[in-house]
Design an enzyme around this catalytic site. Structure first.
Site, PDB file in Angstrom:
ATOM      1  N   ARG A 129      53.853  83.241  46.211  1.00  0.00           N
ATOM      2  CA  ARG A 129      54.925  83.280  47.206  1.00  0.00           C
ATOM      3  C   ARG A 129      55.503  81.876  47.359  1.00  0.00           C
ATOM      4  O   ARG A 129      54.778  80.952  47.707  1.00  0.00           O
ATOM      5  CB  ARG A 129      54.369  83.793  48.537  1.00  0.00           C
ATOM      6  CG  ARG A 129      55.346  83.727  49.693  1.00  0.00           C
ATOM      7  CD  ARG A 129      54.778  84.369  50.973  1.00  0.00           C
ATOM      8  NE  ARG A 129      55.722  84.190  52.068  1.00  0.00           N
ATOM      9  CZ  ARG A 129      55.536  83.362  53.102  1.00  0.00           C
ATOM     10  NH1 ARG A 129      54.422  82.672  53.225  1.00  0.00           N
ATOM     11  NH2 ARG A 129      56.460  83.245  54.027  1.00  0.00           N
TER      12      ARG A 129
ATOM     13  N   HIS B   9      62.545  79.262  54.453  1.00  0.00           N
ATOM     14  CA  HIS B   9      61.330  78.662  55.011  1.00  0.00           C
ATOM     15  C   HIS B   9      61.708  77.290  55.584  1.00  0.00           C
ATOM     16  O   HIS B   9      61.249  76.247  55.105  1.00  0.00           O
ATOM     17  CB  HIS B   9      60.235  78.577  53.953  1.00  0.00           C
ATOM     18  CG  HIS B   9      58.846  78.374  54.489  1.00  0.00           C
ATOM     19  ND1 HIS B   9      57.775  79.171  54.132  1.00  0.00           N
ATOM     20  CD2 HIS B   9      58.339  77.471  55.360  1.00  0.00           C
ATOM     21  CE1 HIS B   9      56.665  78.742  54.747  1.00  0.00           C
ATOM     22  NE2 HIS B   9      56.987  77.710  55.498  1.00  0.00           N
TER      23      HIS B   9
ATOM     24  N   GLU C  28      58.395  82.895  59.705  1.00  0.00           N
ATOM     25  CA  GLU C  28      57.995  82.454  61.042  1.00  0.00           C
ATOM     26  C   GLU C  28      59.145  82.130  61.980  1.00  0.00           C
ATOM     27  O   GLU C  28      59.352  80.975  62.368  1.00  0.00           O
ATOM     28  CB  GLU C  28      57.047  81.252  60.941  1.00  0.00           C
ATOM     29  CG  GLU C  28      55.748  81.577  60.256  1.00  0.00           C
ATOM     30  CD  GLU C  28      54.702  80.469  60.391  1.00  0.00           C
ATOM     31  OE1 GLU C  28      55.059  79.360  60.817  1.00  0.00           O
ATOM     32  OE2 GLU C  28      53.533  80.730  60.086  1.00  0.00           O
TER      33      GLU C  28
ATOM     34  N   ASN D  67      51.659  85.790  59.040  1.00  0.00           N
ATOM     35  CA  ASN D  67      51.037  84.485  58.800  1.00  0.00           C
ATOM     36  C   ASN D  67      50.036  84.285  59.922  1.00  0.00           C
ATOM     37  O   ASN D  67      50.424  84.224  61.097  1.00  0.00           O
ATOM     38  CB  ASN D  67      52.065  83.358  58.870  1.00  0.00           C
ATOM     39  CG  ASN D  67      53.054  83.381  57.723  1.00  0.00           C
ATOM     40  OD1 ASN D  67      53.000  84.256  56.849  1.00  0.00           O
ATOM     41  ND2 ASN D  67      53.959  82.436  57.711  1.00  0.00           N
TER      42      ASN D  67
ATOM     43  N   TYR E  87      46.561  82.165  61.368  1.00  0.00           N
ATOM     44  CA  TYR E  87      45.650  81.029  61.212  1.00  0.00           C
ATOM     45  C   TYR E  87      44.531  80.999  62.233  1.00  0.00           C
ATOM     46  O   TYR E  87      43.401  80.686  61.900  1.00  0.00           O
ATOM     47  CB  TYR E  87      46.438  79.707  61.286  1.00  0.00           C
ATOM     48  CG  TYR E  87      47.282  79.470  60.058  1.00  0.00           C
ATOM     49  CD1 TYR E  87      46.765  78.802  58.949  1.00  0.00           C
ATOM     50  CD2 TYR E  87      48.580  79.956  59.974  1.00  0.00           C
ATOM     51  CE1 TYR E  87      47.527  78.606  57.805  1.00  0.00           C
ATOM     52  CE2 TYR E  87      49.344  79.764  58.825  1.00  0.00           C
ATOM     53  CZ  TYR E  87      48.814  79.089  57.749  1.00  0.00           C
ATOM     54  OH  TYR E  87      49.561  78.902  56.615  1.00  0.00           O
TER      55      TYR E  87
ATOM     56  N   GLU F  19      50.338  84.524  54.866  1.00  0.00           N
ATOM     57  CA  GLU F  19      49.679  83.207  54.905  1.00  0.00           C
ATOM     58  C   GLU F  19      48.382  83.311  55.687  1.00  0.00           C
ATOM     59  O   GLU F  19      48.321  83.999  56.705  1.00  0.00           O
ATOM     60  CB  GLU F  19      50.552  82.137  55.604  1.00  0.00           C
ATOM     61  CG  GLU F  19      51.716  81.646  54.804  1.00  0.00           C
ATOM     62  CD  GLU F  19      52.531  80.584  55.547  1.00  0.00           C
ATOM     63  OE1 GLU F  19      51.984  79.864  56.401  1.00  0.00           O
ATOM     64  OE2 GLU F  19      53.734  80.491  55.251  1.00  0.00           O
TER      65      GLU F  19
HETATM   66  C1  GBH Z   1      52.694  77.853  58.717  1.00  0.00           C
HETATM   67  O1  GBH Z   1      52.972  77.556  60.026  1.00  0.00           O
HETATM   68  C2  GBH Z   1      53.881  77.502  57.894  1.00  0.00           C
HETATM   69  O2  GBH Z   1      54.532  78.675  57.461  1.00  0.00           O
HETATM   70  C3  GBH Z   1      53.568  76.613  56.724  1.00  0.00           C
HETATM   71  O3  GBH Z   1      54.739  76.077  56.232  1.00  0.00           O
HETATM   72  C4  GBH Z   1      52.564  75.572  57.144  1.00  0.00           C
HETATM   73  O4  GBH Z   1      52.337  74.611  56.150  1.00  0.00           O
HETATM   74  C5  GBH Z   1      51.286  76.276  57.449  1.00  0.00           C
HETATM   75  O5  GBH Z   1      51.480  77.282  58.385  1.00  0.00           O
HETATM   76  C6  GBH Z   1      50.179  75.366  57.961  1.00  0.00           C
HETATM   77  O6  GBH Z   1      50.500  74.808  59.194  1.00  0.00           O
HETATM   78  O7  GBH Z   1      50.413  76.237  69.709  1.00  0.00           O
HETATM   79  O8  GBH Z   1      51.155  73.972  69.890  1.00  0.00           O
HETATM   80  O9  GBH Z   1      48.868  74.408  69.301  1.00  0.00           O
HETATM   81  C7  GBH Z   1      51.888  77.588  60.907  1.00  0.00           C
HETATM   82  C8  GBH Z   1      52.398  77.695  62.277  1.00  0.00           C
HETATM   83  C9  GBH Z   1      51.607  75.883  63.532  1.00  0.00           C
HETATM   84  C10 GBH Z   1      51.537  78.148  64.362  1.00  0.00           C
HETATM   85  C11 GBH Z   1      50.742  75.440  64.638  1.00  0.00           C
HETATM   86  C12 GBH Z   1      50.639  77.692  65.452  1.00  0.00           C
HETATM   87  C13 GBH Z   1      50.038  75.913  66.826  1.00  0.00           C
HETATM   88  C14 GBH Z   1      50.704  74.818  67.562  1.00  0.00           C
HETATM   89  N1  GBH Z   1      51.418  77.279  63.225  1.00  0.00           N
HETATM   90  N2  GBH Z   1      50.906  76.319  65.763  1.00  0.00           N
HETATM   91  S1  GBH Z   1      50.265  74.872  69.242  1.00  0.00           S
END
Ligand code: GBH
Length: 488
Positions: A84, A129, A174, A314, A316, A385
């Protein structure tokens, strides 16, 4: 969520496909080469004083613009089914508009796609993106409703150019991060902090631009090109701190991702009721003439409803939600977080990645997949992701542990009926991690940024991921010998 039985070797169900992902600005470099024009990320990274950690930029990044063959060789080493990646709008359309196609930029994507197909690796393409043409940002970017036609003009060109070979499309990566982080909290380009207002205008325009692109593909391209198209939402799991916080957690989910998921994936469509009512009531009490959240007309509700062939996720990490009776907080009024009216934290005992926000909570992934299955009538799910950051170094046991636990949690949800069809590890290789620059590494492959050649080396996790894909088994005890080369 079942507790992990580390002694059990777990089968991966047939039909579930595996890959990795990157995004254009994070890997390509060549920021002004061969006719590429300035995007909002070029602008932010070139701003003085520099807002990015260590003043890093994506000017060169991983030099993937010149090294796509090496990138594809890595995909072959891993044995992925697909890759992707995203298209850079300013590389394909230098003016931002479809009046001039930049042939050299197009050639790069043709080369990459053809090289992948040569080895039977499916291209999955994200149309957007985050690297918006700066010129369109100067006209308001995602807060200007004209972006609906700017975006559909661009995406039409992309379908025409690449749709003969690309069978998986993602419209937008996102929206929450684009709108809230970009327009609300100044934590992504264009670094605006007009929270509770600009972020909501962005939400509506993104949904309409996405839906129009979806219907254009269905109407004008799908019959001849035969692909599938949808959106990738960032979905954090929000768990209530205690029973009394159940409502606060549900409201957080609705504000943070229901605001996109409900219009697209629910039977009724439209923004979630609680979001509409809360923002309207607060807006009027604050002296606004109308809700700060735009309305969707009946036609727009119909347009957006059902406009994704799958639920792209996505994912995490997880956050714990609670609500104070006094709700004392420092959120500005108005703002998105003041509207949400709940507070979050993460458990101190959870293992943390190199990114402070990223804690290892596999049961949150399971809860999330269960919620998607029950709330939206079990849609096909693509995990677009999922991944873990470390510092530099090839022995990345934290990442290995994360992937095993999260894939295991996903298999639990699949066992209970979730229709997960795609799993994507973020990322194929280290890359420009937005405001964190190169200080947080998400790669299965390490990239050496001190080396002008940007040499890529497989981490221990690359060997483990490869073995999962090769055996189609999850074995917590597999120990790779990383002194051996990772063979194709
Ligand atoms: C993704 O975003 C992106 O699509 C990608 O480009 C990026 O490299 C990858 O993840 C890794 O970061 O709520 O203030 O604590 C992740 C998006 C970023 C969502 C951090 C949750 C938490 C910030 N995430 N966010 S906070």
């Amino acid at each position: 969520c079942k507790s992990v039985n580390r002694h059990e070797i777990r089968k991966i169900p047939d039909g579930l496909i595996f890959g990795t992902a990157t995004a254009s600005y994070q890997v390509e470099g060549a920021w002004n080469e061969d006719g590429k024009s300035e995007s909002i990320w070029d602008r932010v990274t070139h701003t003085k004083p520099c807002p990015i950690q260590n003043c890093d930029t994506g000017d060169i990044a991983n030099d993937s613009y010149h090294q796509y063959k090496r990138d594809v060789a890595m995909m072959r080493e891993l044995g992925v089914d697909f890759y992707r990646f995203s298209l850079s709008w300013t590389r394909i359309l230098s003016t931002g508009f479809p009046d001039k196609i930049n042939e050299k930029g197009v050639q790069y994507y043709n080369n990459l796609i053809d090289e992948m197909l040569k080895y039977n690796i499916q291209p999955m393409v994200t149309l957007f993106h985050w690297d918006l043409p700066q010129k369109l940002q100067d006209m308001g970017g995602w807060t200007n409703p004209y972006i609906i036609e700017w975006f559909t003009d661009y995406t039409q060109v992309a379908f025409e150019l690449f749709g003969d070979r690309v069978k998986y499309w993602f419209t937008i990566n996102e929206p929450r991060e684009i709108c809230y982080q970009g327009y609300g909290s100044a934590s992504l380009a264009p670094l605006l902090s007009i929270s509770g207002y600009g972020d909501y205008k962005c939400v509506k325009n993104i949904l309409v631009a996405h839906a129009k692109t979806y219907h254009m593909y269905k109407k004008e391209f799908q019959q001849t090109q035969g692909g599938t198209i949808g959106i990738a939402l960032s979905v954090t799991w929000f768990e209530p701190e205690s029973e009394k916080d159940a409502e606060a957690a549900e409201e957080s989910r609705q504000f943070q991702w229901g605001i996109y998921a409900n219009p697209i994936f629910s039977k009724t469509g439209d923004f979630p009721k609680v979001v509409k009512e809360t923002v309207a009531a607060k807006s009027l009490a604050q002296g606004f003439s109308r809700s700060r959240l735009p309305e969707l007309s009946p036609e727009e509700i119909e347009l957006i409803k059902g406009s994704s062939d799958f639920f792209g996720i996505n994912h995490y990490t997880t956050k714990i939600v609670y609500r104070n009776s006094s709700f004392d907080n420092n959120f500005p009024v108005p703002s998105y977080y003041d509207d949400i009216g709940a507070l979050t934290h993460q458990n101190e005992t959870w293992e943390t990645a190199a990114s402070s926000w990223l804690k290892v909570v596999p049961w949150g992934f399971y809860n999330l997949l269960t919620k998607i299955r029950t709330a939206y009538d079990n849609p096909p799910v693509y995990i677009t992701e999922n991944g873990f950051s470390t510092k530099e170094g090839l022995v990345d046991d934290g990442r290995i542990n994360y992937y095993r636990l999260y894939i295991n949690a996903m298999l639990d949800a699949i066992d209970e009926g979730s229709d997960v069809r795609v799993y994507t590890a973020w990322s194929l290789m280290d890359n420009f991690e937005w405001m964190a620059g190169y200080s947080e590494r998400f790669g299965l492959y390490e990239v050496n940024y001190n080396d002008p050649k940007r040499t890529r080396t497989p981490r221990k996790s690359a060997y483990v991921y490869k073995e999962i894909l090769r055996t189609r088994e999850l074995d917590f005890h597999y120990e790779p010998d990383i002194s051996l080369p990772i063979a194709i």
